[in-house]
Design an enzyme around this catalytic site. Structure first.
Site, mmCIF file in Angstrom:
data_model
loop_
_atom_site.group_PDB
_atom_site.id
_atom_site.type_symbol
_atom_site.label_atom_id
_atom_site.label_comp_id
_atom_site.label_asym_id
_atom_site.label_seq_id
_atom_site.Cartn_x
_atom_site.Cartn_y
_atom_site.Cartn_z
ATOM 1 N N HIS A 1 80.031 -38.922 37.579
ATOM 2 C CA HIS A 1 79.158 -37.990 37.201
ATOM 3 C C HIS A 1 78.209 -37.547 38.180
ATOM 4 O O HIS A 1 77.470 -38.622 38.813
ATOM 5 C CB HIS A 1 78.617 -38.277 35.751
ATOM 6 C CG HIS A 1 77.661 -37.099 35.177
ATOM 7 N ND1 HIS A 1 78.436 -36.124 34.607
ATOM 8 C CD2 HIS A 1 76.340 -36.756 35.192
ATOM 9 C CE1 HIS A 1 77.512 -35.270 34.165
ATOM 10 N NE2 HIS A 1 76.258 -35.819 34.611
ATOM 11 N N ARG B 1 93.649 -32.100 20.357
ATOM 12 C CA ARG B 1 93.103 -33.052 21.543
ATOM 13 C C ARG B 1 94.093 -34.540 21.335
ATOM 14 O O ARG B 1 94.166 -35.088 22.319
ATOM 15 C CB ARG B 1 91.728 -33.394 21.359
ATOM 16 C CG ARG B 1 90.572 -32.156 21.655
ATOM 17 C CD ARG B 1 89.501 -32.430 21.863
ATOM 18 N NE ARG B 1 88.664 -31.294 22.124
ATOM 19 C CZ ARG B 1 88.274 -31.079 23.538
ATOM 20 N NH1 ARG B 1 88.679 -31.861 24.585
ATOM 21 N NH2 ARG B 1 87.589 -30.003 23.645
ATOM 22 N N LEU C 1 87.806 -36.791 26.298
ATOM 23 C CA LEU C 1 88.925 -37.589 25.781
ATOM 24 C C LEU C 1 88.496 -37.990 24.051
ATOM 25 O O LEU C 1 87.212 -38.171 23.968
ATOM 26 C CB LEU C 1 89.046 -38.666 26.511
ATOM 27 C CG LEU C 1 89.438 -38.542 28.007
ATOM 28 C CD1 LEU C 1 89.202 -39.555 28.964
ATOM 29 C CD2 LEU C 1 90.666 -38.072 27.865
ATOM 30 N N ASP D 1 79.456 -38.771 28.761
ATOM 31 C CA ASP D 1 78.643 -38.977 29.839
ATOM 32 C C ASP D 1 77.749 -40.201 29.349
ATOM 33 O O ASP D 1 76.466 -40.328 30.072
ATOM 34 C CB ASP D 1 77.850 -37.971 30.594
ATOM 35 C CG ASP D 1 78.801 -36.812 31.127
ATOM 36 O OD1 ASP D 1 79.677 -37.061 31.740
ATOM 37 O OD2 ASP D 1 78.500 -35.721 31.259
ATOM 38 N N MET E 1 88.350 -32.570 33.454
ATOM 39 C CA MET E 1 87.301 -31.678 32.716
ATOM 40 C C MET E 1 87.831 -31.529 31.277
ATOM 41 O O MET E 1 87.793 -30.463 30.715
ATOM 42 C CB MET E 1 87.480 -30.216 33.608
ATOM 43 C CG MET E 1 86.882 -30.156 34.654
ATOM 44 S SD MET E 1 85.301 -30.739 35.006
ATOM 45 C CE MET E 1 84.183 -29.536 34.496
ATOM 46 N N GLY F 1 89.662 -32.464 43.861
ATOM 47 C CA GLY F 1 90.280 -33.865 44.280
ATOM 48 C C GLY F 1 89.752 -34.489 45.207
ATOM 49 O O GLY F 1 90.223 -35.510 45.645
ATOM 50 N N GLU G 1 79.155 -39.647 46.209
ATOM 51 C CA GLU G 1 80.277 -39.901 45.291
ATOM 52 C C GLU G 1 81.380 -40.719 46.215
ATOM 53 O O GLU G 1 81.965 -41.615 45.527
ATOM 54 C CB GLU G 1 80.877 -38.766 44.536
ATOM 55 C CG GLU G 1 79.617 -38.245 43.451
ATOM 56 C CD GLU G 1 80.469 -37.124 42.601
ATOM 57 O OE1 GLU G 1 79.784 -36.736 41.595
ATOM 58 O OE2 GLU G 1 81.272 -36.448 43.257
HETATM 59 C C1 GRF Z 1 82.509 -34.334 40.909
HETATM 60 O O1 GRF Z 1 81.296 -34.039 41.481
HETATM 61 C C2 GRF Z 1 82.368 -35.552 39.904
HETATM 62 O O2 GRF Z 1 81.214 -36.088 39.636
HETATM 63 C C3 GRF Z 1 82.578 -34.644 38.676
HETATM 64 O O3 GRF Z 1 83.477 -33.611 39.019
HETATM 65 C C4 GRF Z 1 83.394 -33.579 40.312
HETATM 66 C C5 GRF Z 1 84.807 -33.657 40.734
HETATM 67 O O4 GRF Z 1 84.737 -33.389 42.264
HETATM 68 N N1 GRF Z 1 82.982 -35.274 37.318
HETATM 69 P P1 GRF Z 1 86.129 -33.424 43.145
HETATM 70 O O5 GRF Z 1 87.395 -32.560 42.283
HETATM 71 O O6 GRF Z 1 86.374 -34.798 43.054
HETATM 72 O O7 GRF Z 1 85.932 -32.962 44.572
#
Ligand code: GRF
Length: 205
Positions: free
Chosen positions: A113, A69, A97, A149, A94, A16, A178
């Site tokens: 991503h 699902r 959907l 994606d 993870m 997170g 990110e």
């Molecule tokens: C990130 O690298 C994001 O791009 C991918 O999962 C990772 C999540 O990291 N979808 P965090 O849990 O926010 O640290």
């Protein structure tokens, strides 16, 4: 605090750190979004503690407790609707959907991503970039479409690959990018500065 802030739900499965970046951004009184609910499919996701520390409502919806699902996604949808969520950010969530869920939240659902999409889709995007020997990878914020994606790209940031990088060191640097991109994407959307037209997202002024 503004009362007209975009009510946002964040879906997580793990550490997170992106959730934390969103929480920190939302702490600014003039930020146009607020997080009203964090959902995790895993009870041990460290991100849940981040949300609790910030006083945000959390809900654990374990995917293993649902027969399909579709049933799991229906539970997600119900929780989001009940909390009055208007917009959803996937932040290291993870689970793939279902098309039904994605269509219901079409253009109100974004993901981050760890690659420059459309390159290196999938769960091991950082490893794929290293294996391909590219000089540069990065991160992408995109609106979600049913195929994994894919979807209109809103923001991207480049991260150069350094000699000796491992998947861990590279992913750590991608995460830093990110943490800037994701709050900026939410800010632009919540401020009404993003138009989505089929497969293209445009930032307007
Ligand atoms: C990130 O690298 C994001 O791009 C991918 O999962 C990772 C999540 O990291 N979808 P965090 O849990 O926010 O640290």
């Amino acid at each position: 605090m503004r009362s007209d802030r975009l009510k946002t739900g964040v879906l997580i499965s793990g550490s997170g750190t992106n959730l934390q970046a969103l929480i920190d951004a939302c702490a600014a009184p003039d930020f146009p979004a607020e997080i009203v609910l964090v959902i995790s499919n895993r009870a041990d996701a460290a991100g849940l503690e981040r949300a609790k520390r910030a006083g945000i409502a959390v809900q654990i919806i374990p995917h293993k407790e649902y027969p399909s699902r579709e049933a799991f996604d229906a539970a997600l949808d119900m929780a989001l609707q009940t909390a009055g969520v208007e917009f959803v950010c996937l932040a290291g969530f993870m689970r793939l959907l279902t098309p039904g869920f994605v269509d219901r939240w079409r253009d109100r659902l974004i993901n981050i991503h760890p690659s420059l999409l459309p390159a290196f889709k999938g769960i091991d995007a950082v490893e794929q970039a290293l294996a391909a020997g590219v000089a540069c990878t990065g991160c992408t914020v995109h609106f979600v479409r049913p195929e994994m994606d894919t979807g209109p790209i809103l923001l991207q940031a480049e991260v150069p690959i350094a000699a000796g990088d491992t998947a861990i060191t590279l992913h750590d640097r991608i995460r830093l990018a990110e943490h800037k991109c994701y709050p900026e994407a939410l800010r632009l959307i919540a401020a009404g500065k993003v138009a989505v037209n089929e497969e293209t997202a445009t930032v307007t002024n």
